[in-house]
Design an enzyme around this catalytic site. Structure first.
Site, PDB file in Angstrom:
ATOM      1  N   ASP A 116      16.155  40.125 -29.111  1.00 30.26           N
ATOM      2  CA  ASP A 116      15.033  40.189 -30.045  1.00 30.26           C
ATOM      3  C   ASP A 116      14.075  41.359 -29.821  1.00 30.26           C
ATOM      4  O   ASP A 116      13.050  41.451 -30.509  1.00 30.26           O
ATOM      5  CB  ASP A 116      14.252  38.871 -30.014  1.00 30.26           C
ATOM      6  CG  ASP A 116      14.999  37.772 -30.752  1.00 30.26           C
ATOM      7  OD1 ASP A 116      15.489  38.040 -31.859  1.00 30.26           O
ATOM      8  OD2 ASP A 116      15.083  36.657 -30.223  1.00 30.26           O
ATOM      9  N   ASP A 181      20.116  36.613 -37.560  1.00 33.18           N
ATOM     10  CA  ASP A 181      18.806  37.219 -37.279  1.00 33.18           C
ATOM     11  C   ASP A 181      18.945  38.616 -36.664  1.00 33.18           C
ATOM     12  O   ASP A 181      18.075  39.469 -36.826  1.00 33.18           O
ATOM     13  CB  ASP A 181      17.986  36.359 -36.302  1.00 33.18           C
ATOM     14  CG  ASP A 181      18.172  34.864 -36.458  1.00 33.18           C
ATOM     15  OD1 ASP A 181      19.249  34.442 -36.900  1.00 33.18           O
ATOM     16  OD2 ASP A 181      17.247  34.117 -36.121  1.00 33.18           O
TER      17      ASP A 181
HETATM   18  N1  GLY Z   1      14.930  34.595 -34.869  1.00 31.70           N
HETATM   19  C1  GLY Z   1      14.633  33.239 -34.715  1.00 31.70           C
HETATM   20  C2  GLY Z   1      14.208  32.554 -35.952  1.00 31.70           C
HETATM   21  O1  GLY Z   1      14.350  33.070 -37.043  1.00 31.70           O
HETATM   22  O2  GLY Z   1      13.713  31.470 -35.850  1.00 31.70           O
END
Ligand code: GLY
Length: 400
Positions: A116, A181
């Protein structure tokens, strides 16, 4: 003569109508800027009075503001929201705050245990670089791209999202889980490639986008949340969910990440297949029978108790922001108008909190993860982030 007057009258009426509509749009934008300023003034006053650098993500069940450590995947969004507030107002008083909250994330550039960092450093440092051209932010962005690249698995052609040997992920039997994501993290790789001249980052991003396009999507153009790969051979081991209702359901924010992700990939590559993919996801979302009239989706398009299911404003905000970008590549399909409609919904009292409530976050009614029992029908800093990014994009388009 009569006809000439009639034509003139009609022209004036149309002109007045257009001007009226323009004014309404300007009022809408200004009203939302004022609201963001009011909420962020309250939020930053609390932080500054604490004498610490606090990073608000959401509210807890008792209504108190939930602050997060810098290695949390959401740590970039609040600094990003302050950069956006600066951009929306032009008021320089926001700059030192945005810088301070951004620079508190300095060590994130070396973080390699999850994917992330693209979100985290992209929302904070990259926004600062874009707004002020701060040269000293460049090495941080490039180092982050290096850290993210350590998670690239050449045998599978993807960036591994999560480690599979600890936490709740360890119980799922995954080897190399990739979540949709992850498409959002590619923006940082594309930018780092431009900044450094190192095409490795670009090539990793393209490989990840192509492999995801091949394996994450269903025939109806919705996407899975998690695809697990054999990292050596690239064999697909499992297609599942972590935050959606079911493995075969369409988790709303996942569709939004996919839509935004492929639109953004087109920005950097001009590869038409990414544009086509974005439009396919668009068609899934906007032709879905379970998408409500106000265009703010339920947390999962296949949630079992629709219409008695929580909405996810974060998915709507992310989709609206991407729609404004898509409308610049494909101007004649009503994408901007659809984005405007979403923004109107989000900016209405149904979703936008009164000043001083909602933990001083802008939007209400988002969902973190229902399967984990976490953050259900709450504000989330990334819902605010994509709403403000959408507002900037809308303002820029209205100016034209
Ligand atoms: N990237 C984690 C979410 O969208 O909750």
């Amino acid at each position: 003569m009569k006809t000439a007057f009639a034509t003139l009258g009609l022209a004036l009426l149309v002109f007045a109508g257009c001007a009226g509509q323009k004014k309404t749009e300007i009022d809408f934008i200004q009203d939302n800027i004022d609201n963001a300023v009011a909420q962020h003034t309250l939020q930053t006053d609390i932080i500054e009075k604490s004498g610490k650098v606090l990073n608000p993500r959401t509210i807890d069940k008792d209504g108190s503001i939930h602050y997060i450590p810098i290695d949390d995947w959401c740590s970039g969004f609040f600094p990003g929201n302050i950069w956006f507030t600066y951009e929306l107002t032009g008021d320089k008083k926001w700059i030192p705050l945005a810088e301070k909250y951004t620079e508190a994330l300095d060590s994130v550039q070396y973080l390699t245990w999850h994917h992330d960092v693209g979100f985290m450093i992209g929302s904070s440092y990259l926004n600062g670089y874009r707004r002020l051209g701060k040269e000293e932010y460049k090495p941080v962005i490039i180092q982050t791209a290096k850290s993210l690249s350590t998670r690239f698995r050449p045998g599978a052609g993807v960036i591994q999202s999560w480690d599979a040997d600890k936490g709740w992920q360890a119980q799922r039997g995954w080897k190399c889980p990739v979540i949709i994501d992850n498409m959002m993290n590619l923006e940082l790789l594309f930018e780092a490639s431009l900044m450094s001249g190192d095409s490795t980052f670009y090539n990793i991003a393209v490989s990840h986008a192509n492999t995801t396009m091949k394996n994450h999507f269903r025939a109806d153009n919705s996407c899975y949340h998690v695809v697990d790969y054999d990292p050596e051979t690239g064999e697909v081991r499992k297609k599942q969910t972590a935050q959606g209702y079911a493995d075969e359901s369409a988790w709303a924010r996942g569709q939004a990440w996919a839509f935004y992700g492929y639109t953004m990939c087109y920005r950097y590559t001009h590869d038409a297949k990414y544009l086509e993919q974005a439009e396919k996801v668009y068609n899934f979302i906007f032709n879905n029978k379970n998408l409500p009239e106000d265009l703010v989706p339920y947390w999962d398009f296949d949630a079992p108790n629709i219409p008695n299911e929580p909405r996810d404003a974060s998915a709507a905000a992310c989709t609206a922001s991407a729609l404004y970008e898509l409308s610049t590549y494909v101007p004649n399909k009503g994408y901007k108008e659809t984005a405007d409609k979403i923004m109107e919904s989000l900016g209405s009292p149904a979703y936008r909190a009164a000043v001083g409530t909602n933990g001083n976050f802008i939007l209400m009614h988002s969902v973190g993860s229902i399967p984990h029992g976490a953050e259900i029908d709450v504000p989330l800093n990334y819902a605010d982030y994509y709403f403000l990014e959408g507002l900037i994009r809308k303002r820029d388009l209205e100016k034209k």
